[in-house]
Scaffold this motif. Structure first.
Motif, PDB file in Angstrom:
ATOM      1  N   LEU A   3       0.846  -1.189   0.000  1.00  0.00           N
ATOM      2  CA  LEU A   3       0.000   0.000   0.000  1.00  0.00           C
ATOM      3  C   LEU A   3       0.881   1.239   0.000  1.00  0.00           C
ATOM      4  CD1 LEU A   3      -2.914   1.143   0.310  1.00  0.00           C
ATOM      5  CD2 LEU A   3      -2.500   1.175   2.756  1.00  0.00           C
ATOM      6  N   PRO A   4       0.901   2.024  -1.098  1.00  0.00           N
ATOM      7  CA  PRO A   4       1.718   3.244  -1.111  1.00  0.00           C
ATOM      8  C   PRO A   4       1.103   4.317  -0.222  1.00  0.00           C
ATOM      9  CG  PRO A   4       0.432   3.089  -3.120  1.00  0.00           C
ATOM     10  CD  PRO A   4       0.174   1.823  -2.353  1.00  0.00           C
ATOM     11  N   LEU A   5       1.950   5.073   0.440  1.00  0.00           N
ATOM     12  CA  LEU A   5       1.489   6.099   1.359  1.00  0.00           C
ATOM     13  C   LEU A   5       2.411   7.312   1.280  1.00  0.00           C
ATOM     14  CD1 LEU A   5      -0.177   7.075   3.872  1.00  0.00           C
ATOM     15  CD2 LEU A   5       1.512   5.891   5.278  1.00  0.00           C
ATOM     16  N   LEU A   6       1.837   8.498   1.171  1.00  0.00           N
ATOM     17  CA  LEU A   6       2.605   9.746   1.207  1.00  0.00           C
ATOM     18  C   LEU A   6       2.300  10.441   2.517  1.00  0.00           C
ATOM     19  CD1 LEU A   6       4.484  11.693  -0.394  1.00  0.00           C
ATOM     20  CD2 LEU A   6       2.426  12.891  -1.091  1.00  0.00           C
ATOM     21  N   LEU A   7       3.343  10.643   3.336  1.00  0.00           N
ATOM     22  CA  LEU A   7       3.163  11.266   4.641  1.00  0.00           C
ATOM     23  C   LEU A   7       3.813  12.639   4.653  1.00  0.00           C
ATOM     24  CD1 LEU A   7       3.425   9.712   8.107  1.00  0.00           C
ATOM     25  CD2 LEU A   7       4.826  11.699   7.627  1.00  0.00           C
ATOM     26  N   GLN A   8       3.096  13.605   5.179  1.00  0.00           N
ATOM     27  CA  GLN A   8       3.633  14.959   5.298  1.00  0.00           C
ATOM     28  C   GLN A   8       3.605  15.381   6.760  1.00  0.00           C
ATOM     29  OE1 GLN A   8       2.037  17.950   2.644  1.00  0.00           O
ATOM     30  NE2 GLN A   8       2.392  19.551   4.150  1.00  0.00           N
ATOM     31  N   THR A   9       4.747  15.820   7.278  1.00  0.00           N
ATOM     32  CA  THR A   9       4.823  16.246   8.668  1.00  0.00           C
ATOM     33  C   THR A   9       4.401  17.701   8.799  1.00  0.00           C
ATOM     34  OG1 THR A   9       7.107  17.052   8.596  1.00  0.00           O
ATOM     35  CG2 THR A   9       6.789  14.696   8.946  1.00  0.00           C
ATOM     36  N   SER A  10       4.338  18.178  10.047  1.00  0.00           N
ATOM     37  CA  SER A  10       3.927  19.562  10.292  1.00  0.00           C
ATOM     38  C   SER A  10       4.955  20.556   9.768  1.00  0.00           C
ATOM     39  CB  SER A  10       3.715  19.781  11.797  1.00  0.00           C
ATOM     40  OG  SER A  10       4.910  19.475  12.500  1.00  0.00           O
ATOM     41  N   MET A  11       6.183  20.095   9.522  1.00  0.00           N
ATOM     42  CA  MET A  11       7.222  20.959   8.968  1.00  0.00           C
ATOM     43  C   MET A  11       7.248  20.877   7.440  1.00  0.00           C
ATOM     44  SD  MET A  11       8.413  22.313  11.666  1.00  0.00           S
ATOM     45  CE  MET A  11       9.844  23.133  10.988  1.00  0.00           C
ATOM     46  N   ASN A  12       6.193  20.357   6.858  1.00  0.00           N
ATOM     47  CA  ASN A  12       6.087  20.197   5.407  1.00  0.00           C
ATOM     48  C   ASN A  12       7.152  19.256   4.833  1.00  0.00           C
ATOM     49  OD1 ASN A  12       3.843  21.782   5.239  1.00  0.00           O
ATOM     50  ND2 ASN A  12       4.949  23.637   4.662  1.00  0.00           N
ATOM     51  N   HIS A  13       7.609  18.311   5.642  1.00  0.00           N
ATOM     52  CA  HIS A  13       8.506  17.282   5.154  1.00  0.00           C
ATOM     53  C   HIS A  13       7.663  16.143   4.584  1.00  0.00           C
ATOM     54  CE1 HIS A  13      12.002  18.539   8.040  1.00  0.00           C
ATOM     55  NE2 HIS A  13      11.701  19.463   7.145  1.00  0.00           N
ATOM     56  N   LEU A  15      -3.431   7.382  -0.897  1.00  0.00           N
ATOM     57  CA  LEU A  15      -3.537   7.509   0.546  1.00  0.00           C
ATOM     58  C   LEU A  15      -2.493   8.485   1.071  1.00  0.00           C
ATOM     59  CD1 LEU A  15      -4.946   6.481   3.112  1.00  0.00           C
ATOM     60  CD2 LEU A  15      -3.240   4.670   3.237  1.00  0.00           C
ATOM     61  N   PHE A  16      -2.936   9.422   1.915  1.00  0.00           N
ATOM     62  CA  PHE A  16      -2.047  10.423   2.507  1.00  0.00           C
ATOM     63  C   PHE A  16      -2.183  10.399   4.016  1.00  0.00           C
ATOM     64  CE2 PHE A  16      -3.091  11.898  -1.711  1.00  0.00           C
ATOM     65  CZ  PHE A  16      -1.879  12.345  -2.210  1.00  0.00           C
ATOM     66  N   ALA A  17      -1.077  10.649   4.684  1.00  0.00           N
ATOM     67  CA  ALA A  17      -1.085  10.797   6.139  1.00  0.00           C
ATOM     68  C   ALA A  17      -0.544  12.175   6.486  1.00  0.00           C
ATOM     69  CB  ALA A  17      -0.238   9.714   6.798  1.00  0.00           C
ATOM     70  N   ILE A  18      -1.251  12.894   7.346  1.00  0.00           N
ATOM     71  CA  ILE A  18      -0.870  14.249   7.720  1.00  0.00           C
ATOM     72  C   ILE A  18      -0.963  14.346   9.236  1.00  0.00           C
ATOM     73  CG2 ILE A  18      -1.342  16.707   7.357  1.00  0.00           C
ATOM     74  CD1 ILE A  18      -3.073  15.776   4.927  1.00  0.00           C
ATOM     75  N   GLU A  19       0.029  14.979   9.850  1.00  0.00           N
ATOM     76  CA  GLU A  19      -0.052  15.163  11.297  1.00  0.00           C
ATOM     77  C   GLU A  19      -1.311  15.953  11.641  1.00  0.00           C
ATOM     78  OE1 GLU A  19       3.858  15.081  13.727  1.00  0.00           O
ATOM     79  OE2 GLU A  19       4.176  16.500  12.096  1.00  0.00           O
ATOM     80  N   LYS A  20      -1.935  15.558  12.724  1.00  0.00           N
ATOM     81  CA  LYS A  20      -3.272  16.046  13.068  1.00  0.00           C
ATOM     82  C   LYS A  20      -3.365  17.563  12.991  1.00  0.00           C
ATOM     83  CE  LYS A  20      -5.727  13.771  15.921  1.00  0.00           C
ATOM     84  NZ  LYS A  20      -6.884  13.488  15.047  1.00  0.00           N
ATOM     85  N   THR A  21      -4.430  18.028  12.341  1.00  0.00           N
ATOM     86  CA  THR A  21      -4.672  19.453  12.151  1.00  0.00           C
ATOM     87  C   THR A  21      -5.652  19.967  13.200  1.00  0.00           C
ATOM     88  OG1 THR A  21      -4.364  19.167   9.778  1.00  0.00           O
ATOM     89  CG2 THR A  21      -5.434  21.192  10.488  1.00  0.00           C
ATOM     90  N   ASP A  22      -5.321  21.105  13.788  1.00  0.00           N
ATOM     91  CA  ASP A  22      -6.209  21.748  14.748  1.00  0.00           C
ATOM     92  C   ASP A  22      -7.492  22.166  14.034  1.00  0.00           C
ATOM     93  OD1 ASP A  22      -7.472  23.673  16.496  1.00  0.00           O
ATOM     94  OD2 ASP A  22      -5.567  23.800  17.567  1.00  0.00           O
ATOM     95  N   THR A  23      -8.632  21.995  14.694  1.00  0.00           N
ATOM     96  CA  THR A  23      -9.902  22.372  14.067  1.00  0.00           C
ATOM     97  C   THR A  23     -10.018  23.883  13.875  1.00  0.00           C
ATOM     98  OG1 THR A  23     -10.948  22.353  16.245  1.00  0.00           O
ATOM     99  CG2 THR A  23     -11.146  20.359  14.914  1.00  0.00           C
ATOM    100  N   LYS A  24      -9.104  24.649  14.479  1.00  0.00           N
ATOM    101  CA  LYS A  24      -9.096  26.101  14.266  1.00  0.00           C
ATOM    102  C   LYS A  24      -8.317  26.468  13.008  1.00  0.00           C
ATOM    103  CE  LYS A  24      -9.450  27.229  19.191  1.00  0.00           C
ATOM    104  NZ  LYS A  24      -8.804  27.917  20.345  1.00  0.00           N
ATOM    105  N   GLN A  25      -7.741  25.440  12.351  1.00  0.00           N
ATOM    106  CA  GLN A  25      -6.984  25.668  11.136  1.00  0.00           C
ATOM    107  C   GLN A  25      -7.746  25.130   9.931  1.00  0.00           C
ATOM    108  OE1 GLN A  25      -3.439  23.475  12.437  1.00  0.00           O
ATOM    109  NE2 GLN A  25      -2.272  25.377  12.292  1.00  0.00           N
TER     110      GLN A  25
END
Length: 424
Positions: free
Chosen positions: A91-101, A164-174
Motif C-alpha cells: 500500500l503506497p502512502l505519502l506522509l507529510q509532517t507539520s514541517m512540510n517534510h 492515501l495520505f497521512a498528515i499530522e493532526k490538524t487543529d480544528t481552528k486551522q
C-alpha cells in the motif's frame, strides 16, 4: 466409475448457484466446496471415510515473548494453500509532517483484515510522530477521511482510483489547504488559521509568502507563482476540519511547483507485515518450509496475549498434527491487488513426484504425486486441464485425452497438486 459431466452439473446446480455455466470459476474453490458437501452427507450417514481420506489437522503454537505464556490450538484442514512468491500486498502512502517534510512510505500487508488503525499505529511508532490523520484522494479529486476501522480488503473492493495520505493532526481552528498543480505531482498540504483563509486577499498574501520562502537562494525575486481558488471545494469534514483545494499555476520554469516538492527531504520507510524472511519460493519444498517456519508477530501484527491481557510480541509455529491419505496442495497463483484488481502469478514452482512430510511428533509420511490441476492463460480468459496417473500419466483437456510423458508434468501452469500416502 464414469460420470456424465452434464448430469453432474445438473446435480450440482440443485445444491448451489455458486458455479454458473459459462463463467470463470475457480477450480480450487469448486474442489473444496465439493468435498465439504460430500463430507456433510457422509456425516449424516455416520461414515468417516472422508475424514480419513481428505482431512488432516494443523497444530498452532503461539508463545508470548513477554510473559512466555503459550497457547496451542488445533484445526482441521482439507488443503494446504501455499504462497508462491514471498511477496505481500503493498500500500503506497505519502506522509507529510507539520514541517512540510514529505515521506514516501510503503506499507506491506498479507492480511486483508489489516486496518487503517494498525497502519497508523505502526507509522507513528516507526517515525516517532504524534497522532496522524489519514485521507484518501478519491478519483484524483475529493479528499476523504480514512476511518481507523477501514480494512485493506474494503479499500481494495471499492473499485475507485485512490491515493492515501497521512498528515499530522490538524487543529480544528486551522484550515487544511491542498495545493495542486496541473501535472502528475503529489499535492502539498499546508495549514493556515481559519480567519486567514476566510479573507481571500490575506490568504493570497500568506500563500505567496510560503511559496517565495520555498525558492532556492539566487532565484529571481518577485512574484513567481499565480494561483486560483477552486470554487465550491471548501468544506468541513466529519471531524470538523476545514478543507480547501487550491490550484497552483506557475509563470516561471525556475519556480515550478516541482521545485517546492523536490527540495523537501524524502525518506522511504517500509512497514513490513509479512510472515517470514524471503525463502526459496521456486520449489514446493521451499514453499512448505516457509509455511511451517516460525512467524514473528510484531508491530501491527502483535498477538492479543491471554496471559498479559494486552497486545504483545509473540512467535507462532504451525505443524502437522496429522496428515490425510490424499494430500492436496494449492499453489496460490491468484492475488487481489489494490483498486479491486486481480493478477495471476505465472512463475514456475517445481514439485517432486515423491514427497516427504514430517508431522509434529517427528514421524515422516511418504507421498506420491498422482494428479495435477493446471490453469492456462490469464485470469479472465483461463482454461483448466488436468494430469492424472493410473497405469500411465494422461492429460485431460476437455474431451481430448492423450498420453503424457513424465518429464512434462512440471509446468508453470500447475495450480492444485494431489499426492497419495504411500505409508498405508
Amino acid at each position: 466409475m464414469c460420470v456424465s459431466p452434464q448430469k453432474f452439473k445438473k446435480s450440482l446446480d440443485r445444491c448451489t448457484s455458486q458455479f454458473p455455466l459459462g463463467k470463470q470459476c475457480d477450480a480450487h474453490e469448486f474442489l473444496t466446496f465439493l468435498i465439504d458437501r460430500v463430507h456433510d452427507e457422509a456425516m449424516k450417514r455416520q461414515a468417516n471415510n472422508i475424514d480419513r481420506l481428505f482431512y488432516g489437522e494443523f497444530t498452532s503454537r503461539v508463545q508470548c515473548t513477554n510473559c512466555r505464556g503459550i497457547s496451542v490450538t488445533n484445526e482441521p484442514f482439507m488443503c494446504i494453500s501455499l504462497p508462491i512468491d514471498g511477496i505481500v500486498e503493498e500500500l503506497p502512502l505519502l506522509l507529510q509532517t507539520s514541517m512540510n517534510h514529505l515521506f514516501y512510505l510503503s506499507f506491506k500487508f498479507d492480511e486483508p483484515k489489516t486496518t487503517i488503525g494498525k497502519l497508523k499505529a505502526e507509522t507513528q511508532r516507526i517515525l516517532t510522530l504524534n497522532d496522524l490523520d489519514f485521507y484518501f484522494l478519491v478519483n484524483n479529486n475529493e479528499l476523504e477521511e480514512a476511518p481507523d476501522t477501514l480494512s485493506m480488503g474494503q479499500i481494495m473492493s471499492t473499485g475507485k482510483s485512490w491515493k492515501l495520505f497521512a498528515i499530522e493532526k490538524t487543529d480544528t481552528k486551522q484550515t487544511l489547504i491542498r495545493l495542486d498543480v496541473g501535472r502528475p505531482s503529489p499535492p502539498l498540504f499546508l495549514k493556515y488559521p481559519r480567519e486567514v483563509v476566510s479573507n481571500e486577499a490575506e490568504f493570497r498574501r500568506a500563500l505567496k509568502t510560503t511559496l517565495l520562502d520555498s525558492q532556492s537562494p539566487g532565484e529571481a525575486e518577485g512574484p513567481q507563482h499565480s494561483f486560483s481558488l477552486v470554487k465550491g471545494m471548501m468544506h468541513t469534514t466529519q471531524k470538523g476540519l476545514n478543507y480547501l483545494r487550491v490550484e497552483l499555476k506557475t509563470v516561471s520554469r525556475n519556480s515550478c511547483f516541482a521545485n517546492v516538492v523536490e527540495r523537501l527531504p524524502y525518506r522511504e520507510v517500509k512497514l513490513v507485515h509479512h510472515k517470514n524472511e524471503p525463502e526459496d519460493y521456486g520449489t514446493l519444498e521451499g514453499c512448505l518450509k516457509c509455511f511451517t517456519s516460525t512467524e514473528k508477530l510484531r508491530g501491527s501484527n502483535q498477538w492479543a496475549c491471554e496471559y498479559c491481557h494486552k497486545s504483545a510480541d509473540a512467535n507462532k509455529k504451525v505443524d502437522y498434527l496429522s496428515l490425510p491419505q490424499v494430500l492436496m496442495i494449492h499453489l496460490k497463483r491468484f492475488k487481489v491487488r489494490c483498486r479491486n484488481s486481480r493478477v495471476k502469478i505465472s512463475k514456475l514452482v517445481t514439485f517432486p513426484l515423491t514427497l516427504e512430510m514430517r508431522r509434529a511428533d517427528g514421524k515422516v509420511e511418504g507421498y506420491r504425486l498422482y494428479g495435477v490441476i493446471n490453469h492456462i492463460g490469464e485470469i479472465e480468459r483461463g482454461h483448466y486441464t488436468a494430469f492424472c496417473r493410473s497405469a500411465a500419466w494422461m492429460q485431460y483437456d476437455d474431451n481430448k485425452v492423450t498420453f503424457l510423458n513424465e518429464s512434462n508434468i512440471v509446468t508453470e501452469n500447475a495450480y492444485v497438486l494431489f499426492y497419495e500416502n504411500t505409508n498405508s
